[in-house]
Write an enzyme that holds these catalytic residues in place. Sequence first.
Site, mmCIF file in Angstrom:
data_model
loop_
_atom_site.group_PDB
_atom_site.id
_atom_site.type_symbol
_atom_site.label_atom_id
_atom_site.label_comp_id
_atom_site.label_asym_id
_atom_site.label_seq_id
_atom_site.Cartn_x
_atom_site.Cartn_y
_atom_site.Cartn_z
ATOM 1 N N THR A 1 0.853 -1.199 0.000
ATOM 2 C CA THR A 1 0.000 0.000 0.000
ATOM 3 C C THR A 1 0.885 1.245 0.000
ATOM 4 O O THR A 1 0.700 2.169 -0.797
ATOM 5 C CB THR A 1 -0.929 -0.005 1.241
ATOM 6 O OG1 THR A 1 -1.777 -1.146 1.161
ATOM 7 C CG2 THR A 1 -1.762 1.262 1.329
ATOM 8 N N ASN B 1 -5.678 -9.671 -7.333
ATOM 9 C CA ASN B 1 -5.821 -10.287 -6.018
ATOM 10 C C ASN B 1 -7.166 -10.966 -5.791
ATOM 11 O O ASN B 1 -7.306 -11.813 -4.932
ATOM 12 C CB ASN B 1 -5.601 -9.239 -4.918
ATOM 13 C CG ASN B 1 -6.408 -7.991 -5.127
ATOM 14 O OD1 ASN B 1 -6.341 -7.367 -6.189
ATOM 15 N ND2 ASN B 1 -7.176 -7.599 -4.144
ATOM 16 N N GLN C 1 0.646 -9.698 -5.717
ATOM 17 C CA GLN C 1 0.137 -11.076 -5.689
ATOM 18 C C GLN C 1 1.038 -12.011 -6.494
ATOM 19 O O GLN C 1 1.081 -13.209 -6.232
ATOM 20 C CB GLN C 1 -1.289 -11.128 -6.248
ATOM 21 C CG GLN C 1 -2.321 -10.454 -5.369
ATOM 22 C CD GLN C 1 -2.642 -11.260 -4.111
ATOM 23 O OE1 GLN C 1 -2.405 -12.462 -4.029
ATOM 24 N NE2 GLN C 1 -3.197 -10.580 -3.119
ATOM 25 N N ALA D 1 5.895 -8.408 1.776
ATOM 26 C CA ALA D 1 6.404 -9.638 2.396
ATOM 27 C C ALA D 1 5.297 -10.613 2.800
ATOM 28 O O ALA D 1 5.440 -11.815 2.640
ATOM 29 C CB ALA D 1 7.230 -9.273 3.630
ATOM 30 N N THR E 1 13.327 4.962 10.749
ATOM 31 C CA THR E 1 14.214 3.863 11.163
ATOM 32 C C THR E 1 13.722 2.556 10.556
ATOM 33 O O THR E 1 12.524 2.263 10.578
ATOM 34 C CB THR E 1 14.229 3.769 12.706
ATOM 35 O OG1 THR E 1 14.731 5.005 13.201
ATOM 36 C CG2 THR E 1 15.110 2.616 13.185
ATOM 37 N N CYS F 1 -8.786 -6.428 1.944
ATOM 38 C CA CYS F 1 -8.758 -4.967 2.017
ATOM 39 C C CYS F 1 -10.155 -4.413 1.826
ATOM 40 O O CYS F 1 -10.530 -3.399 2.369
ATOM 41 C CB CYS F 1 -7.831 -4.408 0.956
ATOM 42 S SG CYS F 1 -6.357 -5.373 0.792
HETATM 43 N N1 PMP Z 1 -1.774 -4.696 -4.140
HETATM 44 C C1 PMP Z 1 -2.344 -5.905 -4.228
HETATM 45 C C2 PMP Z 1 -2.578 -6.505 -5.565
HETATM 46 C C3 PMP Z 1 -2.700 -6.593 -3.067
HETATM 47 O O1 PMP Z 1 -3.270 -7.793 -3.165
HETATM 48 C C4 PMP Z 1 -2.461 -5.986 -1.818
HETATM 49 C C5 PMP Z 1 -2.851 -6.686 -0.535
HETATM 50 N N2 PMP Z 1 -4.168 -7.137 -0.514
HETATM 51 C C6 PMP Z 1 -1.859 -4.726 -1.775
HETATM 52 C C7 PMP Z 1 -1.527 -4.104 -2.963
HETATM 53 C C8 PMP Z 1 -1.564 -4.041 -0.475
HETATM 54 O O2 PMP Z 1 -0.533 -4.710 0.175
HETATM 55 P P1 PMP Z 1 -0.165 -4.467 1.714
HETATM 56 O O3 PMP Z 1 -1.111 -5.344 2.495
HETATM 57 O O4 PMP Z 1 1.244 -4.937 1.825
HETATM 58 O O5 PMP Z 1 -0.315 -3.044 2.011
#
Ligand code: PMP
Length: 399
Positions: A76, A158, A186, A207, A247, A334
């Site tokens: 994100t 995703n 993904q 990660a 940090t 999300c």
């Molecule tokens: N991009 C995609 C395609 C995702 O699937 C996700 C997580 N659902 C994200 C961005 C966001 O990743 P994060 O949880 O590391 O913020």
Amino acid sequence: MAPKLPVYLDNNATTPLDPRVISVMRLVLETEFGNPASTTHSLGWSAEELVRVARENVAALINAAPEEIVFTSGATEANNLALKGFAECCTSCAPENIRFIAAATEHKSVLDPLHTLASRGYPVKILPVSKDGFIDPGVFSRALETGPAFVSLMLANNEIGTVQDIQTLIANNRKRIVYFHCDATQAAGKIPVDVTELGADLLSFSAHKLHGPKGAGALYIRRRNPLLRLHAQLEGGGHEYGFRSGTLNVPGIVGFGEACRIAKTELDQTRQHLNLLSQMLLTQIQDKIPGVKLNGSPFQRLPGNLSLAIDGIDNSRLIGLISTKLAMSISSACQSASPTPSHVLKALGLSEAEQRSTIRIGIGRFNTEEEIYYAAEILTGAVNKIRTERASINVVSDR
Ligand code: PMP
């Protein structure tokens, strides 16, 4: 032997930590508490060394150079830095001259920053997709005819798992693309991701989607000519070459590095395992349950992802019935924070009934064949139960 419950089948939301990742992280958590920016003592030096090795492993997974990796808190943040960072880096440019193009099925962490940029006066074009989730090459080229643009496209979706033919789309339009940002969150660890082959100038990944810890991710920033500039979204001590102050999260970064090292070494194995298990589950479900449709592309899809529309089934009811036994989801994790219908399923042109009947299954590295048999059995039982209940309600109302 009965599987341990609930069987975890939500690996597109997040993945369990690999035990090898846990052991390197434990070492850091217990002993390596130094700040890698401390240059005056051995604890700082050893933390810096751990980060250096992790950076090499993270870079190697996507065929980048270590100095092209900027550590973030996740994808994100990496997506926000890529998009807003690019828009804000040119203080002398009028917003209306900086155009953005993305697809309607992008993750919210791409679409929401783009909405913000649109509200600041930047032209943003959101492209439609086909019923399988693909961008039409003609539509893409025409969108670029208006003028050069910053393009942001995900490699693998995703929710529906469609893997876009990014390489061809970008290569065929390169002259009109100012920079190309790829959300490979993904895809990384499940299919090959090579920044050079993709033609990516910027690439985000995280990660926790590849059996690493939450709270660690990266933005690849191409360092070869021409020089790519981004306005930092977090300002402070000038860490991460000035792109991202703060940090460093050493345990998270070390875990991320180990997860990437394992993902690279075991990529073929993982891919085969995920493809085998998803094919097994799909076949069993379709054999036992009539009226199951696979959303997204049947051919170019992310190993392990199954997005299924089950005729006449309310997905919340289904998930409610099985939740003590199977952990899977309705759309993306999300999205679950804001219970709105999935923008991805909508973009495919699915009817409201199909959207409401869709579940997402995410198979991961640690799932077994036994768990797949169990999942098919539980799902079949629950779907039959809902359909029987509905049939008896219809009989009563017909009287
Ligand atoms: N991009 C995609 C395609 C995702 O699937 C996700 C997580 N659902 C994200 C961005 C966001 O990743 P994060 O949880 O590391 O913020």
